[in-house]
Enzyme design. Structure first.
Site, PDB file in Angstrom:
ATOM      1  N   SER A   1       0.822  -1.212   0.000  1.00  0.00           N
ATOM      2  CA  SER A   1       0.000   0.000   0.000  1.00  0.00           C
ATOM      3  C   SER A   1       0.852   1.255   0.000  1.00  0.00           C
ATOM      4  CB  SER A   1      -0.856   0.060   1.267  1.00  0.00           C
ATOM      5  OG  SER A   1      -1.689  -1.052   1.379  1.00  0.00           O
TER       6      SER A   1
ATOM      7  N   ASN B   1      -3.835   5.908  -2.325  1.00  0.00           N
ATOM      8  CA  ASN B   1      -3.556   6.073  -0.894  1.00  0.00           C
ATOM      9  C   ASN B   1      -2.962   7.435  -0.555  1.00  0.00           C
ATOM     10  OD1 ASN B   1      -4.655   3.700  -0.072  1.00  0.00           O
ATOM     11  ND2 ASN B   1      -2.736   2.550  -0.090  1.00  0.00           N
TER      12      ASN B   1
ATOM     13  N   GLU C   1      -3.557  -0.506  -9.412  1.00  0.00           N
ATOM     14  CA  GLU C   1      -2.478   0.418  -9.773  1.00  0.00           C
ATOM     15  C   GLU C   1      -1.275  -0.413 -10.197  1.00  0.00           C
ATOM     16  OE1 GLU C   1      -2.890   4.372  -7.151  1.00  0.00           O
ATOM     17  OE2 GLU C   1      -2.687   2.583  -5.913  1.00  0.00           O
TER      18      GLU C   1
ATOM     19  N   HIS D   1      -1.137  -2.972  -7.154  1.00  0.00           N
ATOM     20  CA  HIS D   1      -1.877  -2.584  -5.949  1.00  0.00           C
ATOM     21  C   HIS D   1      -3.370  -2.782  -6.175  1.00  0.00           C
ATOM     22  CE1 HIS D   1      -3.071   0.663  -2.832  1.00  0.00           C
ATOM     23  NE2 HIS D   1      -2.969  -0.511  -2.268  1.00  0.00           N
TER      24      HIS D   1
HETATM   25  N1  CAA Z   1     -18.976 -11.860  -4.928  1.00  0.00           N
HETATM   26  C1  CAA Z   1     -19.492 -11.302  -6.036  1.00  0.00           C
HETATM   27  N2  CAA Z   1     -20.278 -10.200  -6.038  1.00  0.00           N
HETATM   28  C2  CAA Z   1     -20.561  -9.658  -4.845  1.00  0.00           C
HETATM   29  C3  CAA Z   1     -20.082 -10.204  -3.627  1.00  0.00           C
HETATM   30  C4  CAA Z   1     -19.246 -11.352  -3.709  1.00  0.00           C
HETATM   31  N3  CAA Z   1     -18.701 -11.906  -2.618  1.00  0.00           N
HETATM   32  N4  CAA Z   1     -20.518  -9.435  -2.611  1.00  0.00           N
HETATM   33  C5  CAA Z   1     -21.230  -8.437  -3.152  1.00  0.00           C
HETATM   34  N5  CAA Z   1     -21.275  -8.578  -4.505  1.00  0.00           N
HETATM   35  C6  CAA Z   1     -21.906  -7.670  -5.478  1.00  0.00           C
HETATM   36  C7  CAA Z   1     -23.346  -7.347  -5.173  1.00  0.00           C
HETATM   37  O1  CAA Z   1     -24.215  -8.241  -5.767  1.00  0.00           O
HETATM   38  C8  CAA Z   1     -23.466  -5.947  -5.768  1.00  0.00           C
HETATM   39  O2  CAA Z   1     -23.520  -5.995  -7.184  1.00  0.00           O
HETATM   40  P1  CAA Z   1     -24.454  -4.936  -8.013  1.00  0.00           P
HETATM   41  O3  CAA Z   1     -23.916  -3.569  -7.682  1.00  0.00           O
HETATM   42  O4  CAA Z   1     -24.249  -5.325  -9.446  1.00  0.00           O
HETATM   43  O5  CAA Z   1     -25.819  -5.154  -7.485  1.00  0.00           O
HETATM   44  C9  CAA Z   1     -22.151  -5.297  -5.424  1.00  0.00           C
HETATM   45  O6  CAA Z   1     -21.221  -6.404  -5.358  1.00  0.00           O
HETATM   46  C10 CAA Z   1     -22.177  -4.530  -4.125  1.00  0.00           C
HETATM   47  O7  CAA Z   1     -22.526  -5.426  -3.091  1.00  0.00           O
HETATM   48  P2  CAA Z   1     -23.448  -5.109  -1.828  1.00  0.00           P
HETATM   49  O8  CAA Z   1     -24.668  -4.348  -2.260  1.00  0.00           O
HETATM   50  O9  CAA Z   1     -23.654  -6.331  -1.034  1.00  0.00           O
HETATM   51  O10 CAA Z   1     -22.532  -4.274  -0.974  1.00  0.00           O
HETATM   52  P3  CAA Z   1     -22.392  -2.746  -0.871  1.00  0.00           P
HETATM   53  O11 CAA Z   1     -23.221  -2.011  -1.835  1.00  0.00           O
HETATM   54  O12 CAA Z   1     -22.534  -2.538   0.567  1.00  0.00           O
HETATM   55  O13 CAA Z   1     -20.886  -2.567  -1.379  1.00  0.00           O
HETATM   56  C11 CAA Z   1     -18.579  -2.438  -1.126  1.00  0.00           C
HETATM   57  C12 CAA Z   1     -19.836  -3.192  -0.739  1.00  0.00           C
HETATM   58  C13 CAA Z   1     -18.244  -2.676  -2.601  1.00  0.00           C
HETATM   59  C14 CAA Z   1     -17.465  -3.006  -0.255  1.00  0.00           C
HETATM   60  C15 CAA Z   1     -18.802  -0.912  -0.893  1.00  0.00           C
HETATM   61  O14 CAA Z   1     -19.239  -0.684   0.423  1.00  0.00           O
HETATM   62  C16 CAA Z   1     -17.545  -0.121  -1.135  1.00  0.00           C
HETATM   63  O15 CAA Z   1     -17.173   0.164  -2.268  1.00  0.00           O
HETATM   64  N6  CAA Z   1     -16.876   0.303  -0.025  1.00  0.00           N
HETATM   65  C17 CAA Z   1     -15.641   1.068  -0.101  1.00  0.00           C
HETATM   66  C18 CAA Z   1     -14.498   0.129  -0.334  1.00  0.00           C
HETATM   67  C19 CAA Z   1     -13.211   0.863  -0.507  1.00  0.00           C
HETATM   68  O16 CAA Z   1     -13.092   2.075  -0.485  1.00  0.00           O
HETATM   69  N7  CAA Z   1     -12.127   0.070  -0.690  1.00  0.00           N
HETATM   70  C20 CAA Z   1     -10.793   0.590  -0.792  1.00  0.00           C
HETATM   71  C21 CAA Z   1     -10.100   0.447   0.556  1.00  0.00           C
HETATM   72  S1  CAA Z   1      -8.466   1.159   0.535  1.00  0.00           S
HETATM   73  C22 CAA Z   1      -7.527  -0.004  -0.205  1.00  0.00           C
HETATM   74  O17 CAA Z   1      -7.959  -1.074  -0.543  1.00  0.00           O
HETATM   75  C23 CAA Z   1      -6.098   0.359  -0.467  1.00  0.00           C
HETATM   76  C24 CAA Z   1      -5.126   0.184   0.628  1.00  0.00           C
HETATM   77  O18 CAA Z   1      -3.942   0.032   0.297  1.00  0.00           O
HETATM   78  C25 CAA Z   1      -5.480   0.277   2.048  1.00  0.00           C
HETATM   79  P1  NAD Z   2      -3.560  -9.372   6.542  1.00  0.00           P
HETATM   80  O1  NAD Z   2      -2.965  -9.162   7.882  1.00  0.00           O
HETATM   81  O2  NAD Z   2      -5.027  -9.628   6.413  1.00  0.00           O
HETATM   82  O3  NAD Z   2      -2.835 -10.618   5.825  1.00  0.00           O
HETATM   83  C1  NAD Z   2      -1.444 -10.797   5.772  1.00  0.00           C
HETATM   84  C2  NAD Z   2      -1.206 -12.308   5.655  1.00  0.00           C
HETATM   85  O4  NAD Z   2       0.159 -12.544   5.293  1.00  0.00           O
HETATM   86  C3  NAD Z   2      -1.445 -13.061   6.971  1.00  0.00           C
HETATM   87  O5  NAD Z   2      -2.449 -14.033   6.755  1.00  0.00           O
HETATM   88  C4  NAD Z   2      -0.077 -13.683   7.291  1.00  0.00           C
HETATM   89  O6  NAD Z   2      -0.181 -14.976   7.861  1.00  0.00           O
HETATM   90  C5  NAD Z   2       0.545 -13.763   5.915  1.00  0.00           C
HETATM   91  N1  NAD Z   2       2.016 -13.827   5.890  1.00  0.00           N
HETATM   92  C6  NAD Z   2       2.889 -13.094   6.623  1.00  0.00           C
HETATM   93  N2  NAD Z   2       4.166 -13.451   6.286  1.00  0.00           N
HETATM   94  C7  NAD Z   2       4.067 -14.422   5.324  1.00  0.00           C
HETATM   95  C8  NAD Z   2       5.001 -15.197   4.582  1.00  0.00           C
HETATM   96  N3  NAD Z   2       6.314 -15.033   4.748  1.00  0.00           N
HETATM   97  N4  NAD Z   2       4.532 -16.090   3.674  1.00  0.00           N
HETATM   98  C9  NAD Z   2       3.209 -16.244   3.495  1.00  0.00           C
HETATM   99  N5  NAD Z   2       2.276 -15.553   4.166  1.00  0.00           N
HETATM  100  C10 NAD Z   2       2.695 -14.644   5.067  1.00  0.00           C
HETATM  101  O7  NAD Z   2      -3.108  -8.138   5.665  1.00  0.00           O
HETATM  102  P2  NAD Z   2      -3.790  -7.540   4.332  1.00  0.00           P
HETATM  103  O8  NAD Z   2      -4.758  -6.501   4.741  1.00  0.00           O
HETATM  104  O9  NAD Z   2      -4.191  -8.671   3.445  1.00  0.00           O
HETATM  105  O10 NAD Z   2      -2.540  -6.764   3.710  1.00  0.00           O
HETATM  106  C11 NAD Z   2      -1.544  -7.458   2.977  1.00  0.00           C
HETATM  107  C12 NAD Z   2      -0.801  -6.461   2.102  1.00  0.00           C
HETATM  108  O11 NAD Z   2      -1.725  -5.821   1.213  1.00  0.00           O
HETATM  109  C13 NAD Z   2      -0.094  -5.333   2.864  1.00  0.00           C
HETATM  110  O12 NAD Z   2       1.076  -4.992   2.174  1.00  0.00           O
HETATM  111  C14 NAD Z   2      -1.120  -4.204   2.787  1.00  0.00           C
HETATM  112  O13 NAD Z   2      -0.549  -2.931   2.929  1.00  0.00           O
HETATM  113  C15 NAD Z   2      -1.666  -4.409   1.393  1.00  0.00           C
HETATM  114  N6  NAD Z   2      -3.017  -3.879   1.142  1.00  0.00           N
HETATM  115  C16 NAD Z   2      -3.966  -3.925   2.123  1.00  0.00           C
HETATM  116  C17 NAD Z   2      -5.244  -3.439   1.853  1.00  0.00           C
HETATM  117  C18 NAD Z   2      -6.343  -3.470   2.872  1.00  0.00           C
HETATM  118  O14 NAD Z   2      -7.379  -2.835   2.668  1.00  0.00           O
HETATM  119  N7  NAD Z   2      -6.203  -4.187   3.976  1.00  0.00           N
HETATM  120  C19 NAD Z   2      -5.527  -2.923   0.573  1.00  0.00           C
HETATM  121  C20 NAD Z   2      -4.522  -2.919  -0.409  1.00  0.00           C
HETATM  122  C21 NAD Z   2      -3.262  -3.386  -0.113  1.00  0.00           C
END
Ligand code: CAA
Ligand code: NAD
Length: 295
Positions: free
Chosen positions: A119, A190, A152, A140
């Site tokens: 991330s 991010n 990404e 990503h």
């Molecule tokens: N398999 C297949 N389809 C599924 C499913 C599954 N397990 N679960 C849900 N769906 C489908 C649903 O049928 C629905 O489809 P339609 O729009 O075509 O009807 C759609 O997916 C949405 O499902 P829900 O209505 O059940 O759920 P929701 O509307 O509450 O949406 C969500 C769920 C997509 C997670 C939404 O809440 C969302 O977009 N949240 C924000 C998520 C976000 O911002 N993620 C990024 C996090 S940051 C990151 O990832 C980067 C990092 O490095 C930290």
């Molecule tokens: P998580 O804690 O859910 O999962 C990490 C997993 O890695 C654990 O199950 C652990 O047992 C396993 N692990 C650790 N060392 C290992 C090894 N040597 N070999 C095999 N498995 C090993 O974490 P996460 O949320 O899935 O995040 C994983 C990566 O993805 C991080 O780099 C995070 O920044 C990135 N990421 C996270 C998100 C998010 O929304 N959580 C979104 C995008 C990217």
């Protein structure tokens, strides 16, 4: 440099989703976890997600069965390393990721591309340490991987054009939308999303509004599918803390600095949904704001 087989290392929140998407796109996919118990949990995550998809009519029973038939889950790093691309999704810690890439490099054929789902770490650090700097990219994915369309694609300064082209073509075969991002901590999404989520925690700390009103505000006032505190619980507070620390170390800008409340919650084991409690308590249905935040 066509990609036909996929290794995924780390089967947590992200790795299990990436493996599901690769297997459902028809790639023989090998998912590796650290222990047999964690491997079983990882397979369970994929099965639950597919079951929800079937329940919602988005995945047919035939697609579910085909996905599971393409997926092998185990603890042997060599199985994942022998694939055309290896995607790591282990904890957000550079030392752990570097050690992993060095181990995989010893077992992977020279053609294998290494992709990190990091991330916030820079890809160049992993590329240089990996032993194959031209074949390391960032891929990503977003959480939840089966539902989020974006990936990404990150090119380090050492990455070859051929590796970027192969990784981008692979993302398209997964049915995802690639965007090209430079190798700067946090890439595109991010860089914007993390300060926003950290600001929501600061709003809680300073008493701007209640947890649920902050979330309702951003859902109904800005059209976000989830409020920022729900999203933090969804991403994982432990993961968010690591990301914030890495981005703050990189940029020294206060907008990336982890707020004290985030640090305290992680210390207390409140990681969000994955541990059952974060800003919300998931032992109730629907989840309630955690008691310590409503005092
Ligand atoms: N398999 C297949 N389809 C599924 C499913 C599954 N397990 N679960 C849900 N769906 C489908 C649903 O049928 C629905 O489809 P339609 O729009 O075509 O009807 C759609 O997916 C949405 O499902 P829900 O209505 O059940 O759920 P929701 O509307 O509450 O949406 C969500 C769920 C997509 C997670 C939404 O809440 C969302 O977009 N949240 C924000 C998520 C976000 O911002 N993620 C990024 C996090 S940051 C990151 O990832 C980067 C990092 O490095 C930290
Ligand atoms: P998580 O804690 O859910 O999962 C990490 C997993 O890695 C654990 O199950 C652990 O047992 C396993 N692990 C650790 N060392 C290992 C090894 N040597 N070999 C095999 N498995 C090993 O974490 P996460 O949320 O899935 O995040 C994983 C990566 O993805 C991080 O780099 C995070 O920044 C990135 N990421 C996270 C998100 C998010 O929304 N959580 C979104 C995008 C990217």
């Amino acid at each position: 440099m066509a990609i036909e087989t996929v290794g995924v290392v780390g089967g947590g929140l992200m790795g299990s989703g990436i493996a599901q998407v690769a297997a459902s796109a028809g790639f023989p996919t090998r998912l590796r976890e650290v222990t047999a118990a964690l491997a079983t949990q990882a397979r369970g995550r994929v099965e639950r997600s597919l079951a929800i998809g079937v329940g919602k009519g988005k995945v047919t029973p035939e697609q579910r069965d085909a996905t599971l038939a393409h997926l092998t889950v185990g603890t042997d790093i060599g199985d994942a390393a022998s694939c055309d691309i290896v995607i790591e999704a282990v904890v957000e810690d550079l030392a752990i990721k570097v050690a992993l890439w060095q181990e995989i490099d010893r077992q992977a054929p020279p053609r294998t591309i290494f992709a990190s789902n990091t991330s916030s770490l820079t890809i160049a650090d992993m590329a240089v340490a990996s032993g194959r700097p031209d074949r390391v990219v960032g891929l990503h994915f977003f959480n939840p991987v089966p539902l989020m369309a974006l990936v990404e694609v990150v090119r380090a300064i050492t990455t070859s054009d051929a590796s970027v082209d192969a990784a981008t073509a692979f993302v398209r075969r997964l049915g995802k939308q690639p965007i090209a991002a430079r190798d700067t901590s946090g890439f595109v999404v991010n860089r914007l999303l993390i300060p926003y989520m950290l600001d929501a925690i600061r709003a809680v700390e300073t008493g701007v509004a209640s947890v649920s009103d902050i979330d309702t505000g951003m859902r109904l006032g800005a059209g976000h599918p989830m409020g920022p505190l729900t999203l933090l619980d969804f991403v994982g507070l432990d993961t968010t803390l690591r990301i914030a620390e890495i981005m703050y170390t990189e940029f020294r800008e206060t907008r990336f600095a982890p707020p004290p409340l985030l640090r305290q919650m992680v210390t207390a084991g409140l990681f969000g949904r994955k541990s059952g409690r974060g800003f919300y308590d998931y032992s109730a249905e629907p989840p309630r704001v955690s008691a310590f935040l409503s005092r």
